[in-house]
Scaffold this motif. Structure first.
Motif, mmCIF file in Angstrom:
data_model
loop_
_atom_site.group_PDB
_atom_site.id
_atom_site.type_symbol
_atom_site.label_atom_id
_atom_site.label_comp_id
_atom_site.label_asym_id
_atom_site.label_seq_id
_atom_site.Cartn_x
_atom_site.Cartn_y
_atom_site.Cartn_z
ATOM 1 N N SER A 218 0.837 -1.201 0.000
ATOM 2 C CA SER A 218 0.000 0.000 0.000
ATOM 3 C C SER A 218 0.872 1.251 0.000
ATOM 4 C CB SER A 218 -0.940 0.014 1.204
ATOM 5 O OG SER A 218 -0.215 -0.007 2.422
ATOM 6 N N LEU A 219 0.329 2.306 -0.560
ATOM 7 C CA LEU A 219 0.941 3.631 -0.575
ATOM 8 C C LEU A 219 -0.167 4.605 -0.218
ATOM 9 C CD1 LEU A 219 3.114 5.722 -1.175
ATOM 10 C CD2 LEU A 219 2.655 5.433 -3.620
ATOM 11 N N LEU A 220 -0.065 5.232 0.969
ATOM 12 C CA LEU A 220 -1.189 5.967 1.536
ATOM 13 C C LEU A 220 -0.778 7.347 2.043
ATOM 14 C CD1 LEU A 220 -2.285 3.014 3.865
ATOM 15 C CD2 LEU A 220 -3.184 3.460 1.567
ATOM 16 N N SER A 221 -1.624 8.332 1.804
ATOM 17 C CA SER A 221 -1.425 9.651 2.414
ATOM 18 C C SER A 221 -2.443 9.819 3.528
ATOM 19 C CB SER A 221 -1.571 10.763 1.374
ATOM 20 O OG SER A 221 -2.881 10.817 0.860
ATOM 21 N N ARG A 222 -2.015 10.511 4.603
ATOM 22 C CA ARG A 222 -2.869 10.712 5.772
ATOM 23 C C ARG A 222 -2.946 12.201 6.099
ATOM 24 N NH1 ARG A 222 0.505 6.676 8.305
ATOM 25 N NH2 ARG A 222 2.161 8.221 8.270
ATOM 26 N N ASP A 223 -3.969 12.594 6.849
ATOM 27 C CA ASP A 223 -3.993 13.958 7.369
ATOM 28 C C ASP A 223 -3.439 13.931 8.790
ATOM 29 O OD1 ASP A 223 -6.010 13.028 9.056
ATOM 30 O OD2 ASP A 223 -7.628 14.049 7.983
ATOM 31 N N GLN A 224 -3.468 15.079 9.469
ATOM 32 C CA GLN A 224 -2.876 15.154 10.804
ATOM 33 C C GLN A 224 -3.603 14.314 11.843
ATOM 34 O OE1 GLN A 224 -2.135 19.096 12.239
ATOM 35 N NE2 GLN A 224 -0.538 19.500 10.738
ATOM 36 N N LYS A 225 -4.831 13.926 11.555
ATOM 37 C CA LYS A 225 -5.585 13.076 12.483
ATOM 38 C C LYS A 225 -5.442 11.594 12.161
ATOM 39 C CE LYS A 225 -7.226 16.467 14.913
ATOM 40 N NZ LYS A 225 -6.755 16.659 16.314
ATOM 41 N N GLY A 226 -4.620 11.292 11.153
ATOM 42 C CA GLY A 226 -4.410 9.900 10.786
ATOM 43 C C GLY A 226 -5.448 9.351 9.827
ATOM 44 N N HIS A 227 -6.374 10.209 9.364
ATOM 45 C CA HIS A 227 -7.379 9.758 8.412
ATOM 46 C C HIS A 227 -6.744 9.569 7.040
ATOM 47 C CE1 HIS A 227 -10.123 12.241 11.227
ATOM 48 N NE2 HIS A 227 -10.113 10.984 11.624
ATOM 49 N N LEU A 228 -7.130 8.501 6.356
ATOM 50 C CA LEU A 228 -6.599 8.246 5.026
ATOM 51 C C LEU A 228 -7.246 9.191 4.020
ATOM 52 C CD1 LEU A 228 -6.541 4.330 4.998
ATOM 53 C CD2 LEU A 228 -4.664 5.912 5.494
ATOM 54 N N ILE A 229 -6.411 9.830 3.217
ATOM 55 C CA ILE A 229 -6.901 10.780 2.217
ATOM 56 C C ILE A 229 -6.962 10.131 0.841
ATOM 57 C CG2 ILE A 229 -6.446 12.973 1.052
ATOM 58 C CD1 ILE A 229 -4.964 13.846 3.588
ATOM 59 N N ALA A 230 -5.838 9.572 0.412
ATOM 60 C CA ALA A 230 -5.755 8.952 -0.912
ATOM 61 C C ALA A 230 -4.699 7.854 -0.866
ATOM 62 C CB ALA A 230 -5.409 9.986 -1.972
ATOM 63 N N GLY A 231 -4.762 6.948 -1.840
ATOM 64 C CA GLY A 231 -3.758 5.895 -1.859
ATOM 65 C C GLY A 231 -4.083 4.784 -2.831
ATOM 66 N N VAL A 232 -3.197 3.817 -2.868
ATOM 67 C CA VAL A 232 -3.401 2.605 -3.664
ATOM 68 C C VAL A 232 -3.010 1.411 -2.813
ATOM 69 C CG1 VAL A 232 -2.992 3.720 -5.892
ATOM 70 C CG2 VAL A 232 -1.078 2.719 -4.654
ATOM 71 N N TYR A 233 -3.609 0.256 -3.115
ATOM 72 C CA TYR A 233 -3.222 -0.974 -2.429
ATOM 73 C C TYR A 233 -3.547 -2.169 -3.319
ATOM 74 C CZ TYR A 233 -8.191 -0.897 -1.033
ATOM 75 O OH TYR A 233 -9.565 -0.819 -1.023
ATOM 76 N N PHE A 234 -2.801 -3.266 -3.099
ATOM 77 C CA PHE A 234 -3.018 -4.481 -3.890
ATOM 78 C C PHE A 234 -2.365 -5.669 -3.203
ATOM 79 C CE2 PHE A 234 0.719 -2.227 -5.408
ATOM 80 C CZ PHE A 234 1.696 -3.210 -5.516
ATOM 81 N N LYS A 235 -2.798 -6.857 -3.575
ATOM 82 C CA LYS A 235 -2.243 -8.095 -3.050
ATOM 83 C C LYS A 235 -1.196 -8.651 -4.010
ATOM 84 C CE LYS A 235 -6.267 -9.582 -0.353
ATOM 85 N NZ LYS A 235 -7.277 -10.659 -0.136
ATOM 86 N N ILE A 236 -0.205 -9.300 -3.438
ATOM 87 C CA ILE A 236 0.818 -9.958 -4.239
ATOM 88 C C ILE A 236 0.441 -11.429 -4.372
ATOM 89 C CG2 ILE A 236 3.269 -10.503 -4.473
ATOM 90 C CD1 ILE A 236 2.655 -7.532 -4.498
ATOM 91 N N LYS A 237 0.101 -11.845 -5.553
ATOM 92 C CA LYS A 237 -0.195 -13.245 -5.821
ATOM 93 C C LYS A 237 -0.103 -13.492 -7.318
ATOM 94 C CE LYS A 237 -5.215 -12.416 -5.708
ATOM 95 N NZ LYS A 237 -6.491 -12.821 -5.059
ATOM 96 N N LEU A 238 0.078 -14.732 -7.679
ATOM 97 C CA LEU A 238 0.212 -15.097 -9.087
ATOM 98 C C LEU A 238 -1.067 -14.758 -9.846
ATOM 99 C CD1 LEU A 238 1.987 -18.565 -8.721
ATOM 100 C CD2 LEU A 238 3.029 -16.403 -9.451
ATOM 101 N N LYS A 239 -0.884 -14.281 -11.075
ATOM 102 C CA LYS A 239 -1.990 -13.944 -11.970
ATOM 103 C C LYS A 239 -2.830 -12.760 -11.471
ATOM 104 C CE LYS A 239 -0.914 -17.635 -14.370
ATOM 105 N NZ LYS A 239 -0.178 -17.527 -15.665
ATOM 106 N N ASN A 240 -2.328 -12.023 -10.490
ATOM 107 C CA ASN A 240 -3.094 -10.867 -10.019
ATOM 108 C C ASN A 240 -2.799 -9.654 -10.887
ATOM 109 O OD1 ASN A 240 -4.745 -9.235 -8.305
ATOM 110 N ND2 ASN A 240 -2.876 -8.404 -7.407
#
Length: 323
Positions: A218-240
């Motif tokens: 994951s690659l995530l940006s947060r605000d000062q309260k720790g709330h997620l603003i924007a980002g990307v995430y994915f699983k590592i597995k074959l054929k994904n």
């Protein structure tokens, strides 16, 4: 304030070290990723902050208080955490073997700790930027003021997440981290254990190394309260071929995309528009998010490399379960 500034200024990033490991492997000309992994020295950079880099950065920032508190450096340390413990008593009992025999522990997380006493009452302050915790948590051995009890960590889409930290009743060398998540009136629990007796001196070689092949990125940006603003995430597995991007646009938008679509000669304009919005909200250089995801897409096509890294992940999981 320093903790909250750190959350806002530094993205949480487990994609950068994932790509860097692969690039160093390709440059090494070695055939075995497993053999290379044993020899590789993880890097902590200002751009790629996992929980290790964030904890180290916070500790560095707090050096500015040395003029007012000359001894603060001797009280600040990085401490290790084992996540998702099945048995608190069983895990804390391992403390008796730490000095006499090696233990097969994952130590997949770390955070910053400061030990203190108030008129003979001992406690610790815990800062966990890796889990987006925007408050300094106070843990007292007697659980009296200023002990931090249960608090709401996040609340989004009918998912209410609460954290609580307390010294283990059996061994005060450990802090128990309890999490409870409520969704649609159903509650699930999670328990982690933080070892606070001694500083964690091998966070880079153990925790960062463990993170390198963890099957979720994951690659995530947060605000000062720790709330997620924007980002990307994915699983590592074959054929994904799928990843998720989220960003703010009249509320939080969450969109599934395919890596292969970003490797085409012409990329869909709507996809580019959404990635550009996320890129800007993550405070990345122009086009950085797209190029990063394209690199991920190329990596995920290397099935031989993926099979080896997934094998390492499986070996670590089996070893920790058998401990």
């Amino acid at each position: 304030m320093e903790l909250q500034k750190l959350l806002e200024e530094h993205n949480y990033d487990t994609v950068g070290n994932f790509l860097e490991l692969y690039q160093h492997f390709k440059n090494s000309k070695m055939r075995s990723a497993i053999e290379f992994f044993h020899k590789y020295t993880p890097k902590i950079t200002s751009e790629h902050h996992t929980c290790v880099g964030l904890a180290l950065e916070l500790r560095h920032r707090l050096q500015q208080f040395k003029k007012s508190y000359p001894n603060i450096e001797s009280h600040l340390c990085i401490v290790s955490c084992e996540e998702n413990i099945d048995s608190v008593d069983g895990y804390t009992a391992l403390r008796d073997t730490f000095d006499t025999m090696p233990s097969t522990l994952e130590k997949e997380h770390c955070l910053m700790c400061l030990k203190f006493e108030i008129k003979g009452r001992s406690g610790v302050l815990l800062c966990d930027p890796g889990y987006h915790v925007a408050r300094v948590v106070t843990v007292m051995t007697d659980k009296a003021y200023p002990h931090t009890s249960w608090f709401t960590q996040s609340e989004e889409n009918n998912i209410h997440k609460e954290y609580c930290y307390s010294f283990c009743t059996v061994k005060s060398t450990f802090v128990q981290w309890d999490e409870r998540t409520t969704k649609n009136d159903k509650q699930e629990g999670f328990t982690g254990i933080i070892y606070v007796e001694r500083p964690y001196l091998t966070a880079v070689d153990v925790t960062e190394r463990r993170n390198l092949i963890y099957p979720f990125r994951s690659l995530l940006s947060r605000d000062q309260k720790g709330h997620l603003i924007a980002g990307v995430y994915f699983k590592i597995k074959l054929k994904n071929d799928e990843f998720t991007v989220f960003y703010q646009d009249m509320g939080k938008q969450r969109v599934k995309m395919n890596f292969s679509s970003l490797l085409q000669t012409e990329i869909n304009e709507d996809m580019l528009k959404k990635l550009t919005i996320a890129n800007d909200q993550m405070r990345l250089q122009k086009g950085k998010l797209l190029s990063t995801l394209q690199q991920c897409g190329e990596l995920l096509k290397d099935e031989h490399y993926l099979k080896e890294t997934l094998a390492i992940e499986n070996l670590i999981s089996v070893m920790s379960e058998n401990n």
